[in-house]
Write a protein that holds these residues in place. Structure first.
Motif, PDB file in Angstrom:
ATOM      1  N   GLN A 153       1.412  -1.131   0.207  1.00  0.00           N
ATOM      2  CA  GLN A 153      -0.036  -0.346   0.083  1.00  0.00           C
ATOM      3  C   GLN A 153       0.249   1.494   0.069  1.00  0.00           C
ATOM      4  OE1 GLN A 153      -3.056   0.106  -1.032  1.00  0.00           O
ATOM      5  NE2 GLN A 153      -3.364   2.431  -0.437  1.00  0.00           N
ATOM      6  N   MET A 154       1.559   0.926   0.809  1.00  0.00           N
ATOM      7  CA  MET A 154       2.533   2.101   1.116  1.00  0.00           C
ATOM      8  C   MET A 154       3.728   2.557  -0.460  1.00  0.00           C
ATOM      9  SD  MET A 154       4.917   1.659   4.830  1.00  0.00           S
ATOM     10  CE  MET A 154       5.340   3.584   5.311  1.00  0.00           C
ATOM     11  N   ILE A 155       3.944   1.558  -1.466  1.00  0.00           N
ATOM     12  CA  ILE A 155       4.288   1.443  -2.931  1.00  0.00           C
ATOM     13  C   ILE A 155       3.465   2.512  -3.294  1.00  0.00           C
ATOM     14  CG2 ILE A 155       4.713   0.284  -4.689  1.00  0.00           C
ATOM     15  CD1 ILE A 155       6.153  -1.888  -2.859  1.00  0.00           C
ATOM     16  N   ARG A 156       1.898   2.317  -3.446  1.00  0.00           N
ATOM     17  CA  ARG A 156       0.827   2.254  -4.198  1.00  0.00           C
ATOM     18  C   ARG A 156       0.961   3.610  -4.320  1.00  0.00           C
ATOM     19  NH1 ARG A 156      -1.766  -2.376  -2.889  1.00  0.00           N
ATOM     20  NH2 ARG A 156      -2.065  -3.818  -5.280  1.00  0.00           N
ATOM     21  N   LEU A 157       1.216   4.473  -2.642  1.00  0.00           N
ATOM     22  CA  LEU A 157       0.631   6.030  -2.233  1.00  0.00           C
ATOM     23  C   LEU A 157       1.661   6.715  -2.805  1.00  0.00           C
ATOM     24  CD1 LEU A 157      -0.642   5.110   1.598  1.00  0.00           C
ATOM     25  CD2 LEU A 157      -1.711   6.254  -0.501  1.00  0.00           C
ATOM     26  N   LEU A 158       2.734   5.820  -2.888  1.00  0.00           N
ATOM     27  CA  LEU A 158       4.736   6.843  -3.396  1.00  0.00           C
ATOM     28  C   LEU A 158       4.189   7.089  -5.022  1.00  0.00           C
ATOM     29  CD1 LEU A 158       7.371   5.289  -1.157  1.00  0.00           C
ATOM     30  CD2 LEU A 158       6.251   7.398  -1.373  1.00  0.00           C
ATOM     31  N   GLY A 159       3.317   7.104  -5.270  1.00  0.00           N
ATOM     32  CA  GLY A 159       2.866   6.739  -6.775  1.00  0.00           C
ATOM     33  C   GLY A 159       3.562   5.379  -7.756  1.00  0.00           C
ATOM     34  N   HIS A 160       3.782   4.268  -7.698  1.00  0.00           N
ATOM     35  CA  HIS A 160       4.518   3.099  -8.039  1.00  0.00           C
ATOM     36  C   HIS A 160       3.262   1.706  -7.688  1.00  0.00           C
ATOM     37  CE1 HIS A 160       8.113   5.604  -8.282  1.00  0.00           C
ATOM     38  NE2 HIS A 160       7.518   5.452  -7.066  1.00  0.00           N
ATOM     39  N   ARG A 161       3.614   1.504  -8.814  1.00  0.00           N
ATOM     40  CA  ARG A 161       2.628  -0.451  -8.753  1.00  0.00           C
ATOM     41  C   ARG A 161       4.244  -1.852  -8.543  1.00  0.00           C
ATOM     42  NH1 ARG A 161       1.373  -3.183 -14.548  1.00  0.00           N
ATOM     43  NH2 ARG A 161       0.157  -5.237 -13.168  1.00  0.00           N
ATOM     44  N   PRO A 162       2.875  -1.470  -7.366  1.00  0.00           N
ATOM     45  CA  PRO A 162       3.978  -3.029  -6.443  1.00  0.00           C
ATOM     46  C   PRO A 162       3.836  -4.396  -6.967  1.00  0.00           C
ATOM     47  CG  PRO A 162       1.347  -2.871  -5.354  1.00  0.00           C
ATOM     48  CD  PRO A 162       1.967  -1.591  -6.982  1.00  0.00           C
ATOM     49  N   PRO A 163       4.276  -5.164  -6.431  1.00  0.00           N
ATOM     50  CA  PRO A 163       4.462  -6.700  -7.078  1.00  0.00           C
ATOM     51  C   PRO A 163       2.698  -6.902  -6.530  1.00  0.00           C
ATOM     52  CG  PRO A 163       6.104  -6.086  -5.183  1.00  0.00           C
ATOM     53  CD  PRO A 163       5.340  -5.372  -5.920  1.00  0.00           C
ATOM     54  N   ALA A 164       2.639  -8.546  -7.041  1.00  0.00           N
ATOM     55  CA  ALA A 164       1.612  -9.039  -6.713  1.00  0.00           C
ATOM     56  C   ALA A 164       1.859 -10.506  -6.063  1.00  0.00           C
ATOM     57  CB  ALA A 164       0.985  -9.799  -8.440  1.00  0.00           C
ATOM     58  N   LEU A 165       1.880 -10.037  -5.081  1.00  0.00           N
ATOM     59  CA  LEU A 165       1.870 -11.120  -3.565  1.00  0.00           C
ATOM     60  C   LEU A 165       1.125 -12.435  -3.272  1.00  0.00           C
ATOM     61  CD1 LEU A 165       4.256  -8.312  -1.672  1.00  0.00           C
ATOM     62  CD2 LEU A 165       5.003 -10.078  -3.366  1.00  0.00           C
ATOM     63  N   ASP A 166      -0.425 -12.089  -3.561  1.00  0.00           N
ATOM     64  CA  ASP A 166      -0.981 -13.407  -3.285  1.00  0.00           C
ATOM     65  C   ASP A 166      -0.312 -14.149  -3.055  1.00  0.00           C
ATOM     66  OD1 ASP A 166      -2.487 -11.245  -2.323  1.00  0.00           O
ATOM     67  OD2 ASP A 166      -4.049 -11.553  -4.017  1.00  0.00           O
ATOM     68  N   LEU A 167      -0.006 -15.573  -2.409  1.00  0.00           N
ATOM     69  CA  LEU A 167      -0.381 -16.849  -2.414  1.00  0.00           C
ATOM     70  C   LEU A 167      -0.192 -17.402  -3.825  1.00  0.00           C
ATOM     71  CD1 LEU A 167       0.501 -19.254  -0.430  1.00  0.00           C
ATOM     72  CD2 LEU A 167      -1.837 -19.063  -0.614  1.00  0.00           C
ATOM     73  N   VAL A 168      -2.203 -17.302  -4.470  1.00  0.00           N
ATOM     74  CA  VAL A 168      -1.781 -17.649  -5.757  1.00  0.00           C
ATOM     75  C   VAL A 168      -0.961 -17.440  -6.633  1.00  0.00           C
ATOM     76  CG1 VAL A 168      -3.424 -15.233  -6.689  1.00  0.00           C
ATOM     77  CG2 VAL A 168      -3.573 -18.075  -7.291  1.00  0.00           C
ATOM     78  N   PHE A 169       0.040 -16.663  -6.779  1.00  0.00           N
ATOM     79  CA  PHE A 169       0.507 -15.798  -7.703  1.00  0.00           C
ATOM     80  C   PHE A 169       2.392 -16.582  -7.963  1.00  0.00           C
ATOM     81  CE2 PHE A 169      -2.219 -11.926  -7.561  1.00  0.00           C
ATOM     82  CZ  PHE A 169      -2.996 -12.646  -8.638  1.00  0.00           C
ATOM     83  N   HIS A 170       2.340 -17.191  -6.944  1.00  0.00           N
ATOM     84  CA  HIS A 170       3.868 -17.878  -6.028  1.00  0.00           C
ATOM     85  C   HIS A 170       3.511 -18.860  -6.318  1.00  0.00           C
ATOM     86  CE1 HIS A 170       6.004 -14.404  -5.067  1.00  0.00           C
ATOM     87  NE2 HIS A 170       4.791 -13.172  -5.010  1.00  0.00           N
ATOM     88  N   VAL A 171       2.045 -19.583  -5.747  1.00  0.00           N
ATOM     89  CA  VAL A 171       2.691 -21.056  -5.978  1.00  0.00           C
ATOM     90  C   VAL A 171       1.008 -21.793  -7.109  1.00  0.00           C
ATOM     91  CG1 VAL A 171       2.483 -21.359  -3.474  1.00  0.00           C
ATOM     92  CG2 VAL A 171       0.573 -21.671  -3.659  1.00  0.00           C
ATOM     93  N   ALA A 172       0.838 -21.188  -7.510  1.00  0.00           N
ATOM     94  CA  ALA A 172      -0.379 -21.525  -8.487  1.00  0.00           C
ATOM     95  C   ALA A 172       0.935 -22.552  -9.782  1.00  0.00           C
ATOM     96  CB  ALA A 172      -1.367 -20.747  -9.013  1.00  0.00           C
ATOM     97  N   ARG A 173       0.252 -23.652  -9.886  1.00  0.00           N
ATOM     98  CA  ARG A 173       1.159 -23.973 -10.915  1.00  0.00           C
ATOM     99  C   ARG A 173       0.026 -24.206 -13.055  1.00  0.00           C
ATOM    100  NH1 ARG A 173       1.959 -27.472  -6.511  1.00  0.00           N
ATOM    101  NH2 ARG A 173       4.459 -27.410  -5.948  1.00  0.00           N
TER     102      ARG A 173
END
Length: 178
Positions: A153-173
């Motif tokens: 959220q802080m990255i967003r407030l600073l005007g940048h796009r954060p990475p996707a950190l949700d579990l699904v994006f890191h473990v889905a096959r």
């Protein structure tokens, strides 16, 4: 999902977060985005996440010196010293966090052994509540997820796009991997 599998997800999410953070200017990482006495900037939260894992896993569960202590950094003398790390370079913070991660990986069998013993760990010196060692493992990992969301959220407030950190994006096959 096992605790070890969840920790591996956290490691993957950390790497994605670290790539994004390394692309941001130091002054934005140090910017007081949240008006509070606690963690105000991204660097404060990064240090806090690493310190919590270091303290609970090494200090409380294993009774060992923390990684921070081995780096010659003493205990904070005040709440401000505990919370505020805007002066530290990002590379230092991430190197410390990576050293904590490596220490956790090296001691994972001992941490799981502690969890299996059903030992109770005080929440802190000023409170009567306790957690099982297994609950400590999950608390530390959940704690990181919660604070990582704050960093996003802080990255967003600073005007940048954060990475996707949700579990699904890191473990889905994909279908070919299933």
């Amino acid at each position: 999902m096992t605790a070890e599998a969840f920790y591996r997800y956290l490691m993957s999410a950390r790497r994605a977060l670290w790539v994004t953070l390394r692309a941001l200017p130091e002054d934005q990482l140090s910017a007081a985005v949240i008006p509070t006495e606690g963690a105000r900037c991204i660097k404060d939260l990064l240090m806090h996440m690493a310190v919590v894992e270091d303290g609970w896993f090494r200090g409380d569960l294993l009774g060992q010196p923390t990684v921070l202590e081995t780096l010659g950094v003493g205990a904070p003398g005040s709440a401000a010293e505990y919370w505020h790390h805007d002066h530290r370079p990002l590379d230092w913070l991430l190197s410390y966090w990576e050293a904590v991660e490596q220490a956790t990986l090296a001691s994972w069998p001992a941490l799981l052994e502690q969890a299996a013993q059903h030992r109770r760990i005080p929440v802190d010196e000023s409170r009567p509540e306790t957690l099982s060692a297994d609950e400590v493992l999950w608390h530390v990992m959940q704690h990181e997820v919660r604070h990582s969301a704050q960093v996003v959220q802080m990255i967003r407030l600073l005007g940048h796009r954060p990475p996707a950190l949700d579990l699904v994006f890191h473990v889905a096959r994909g279908p070919e991997e299933a």
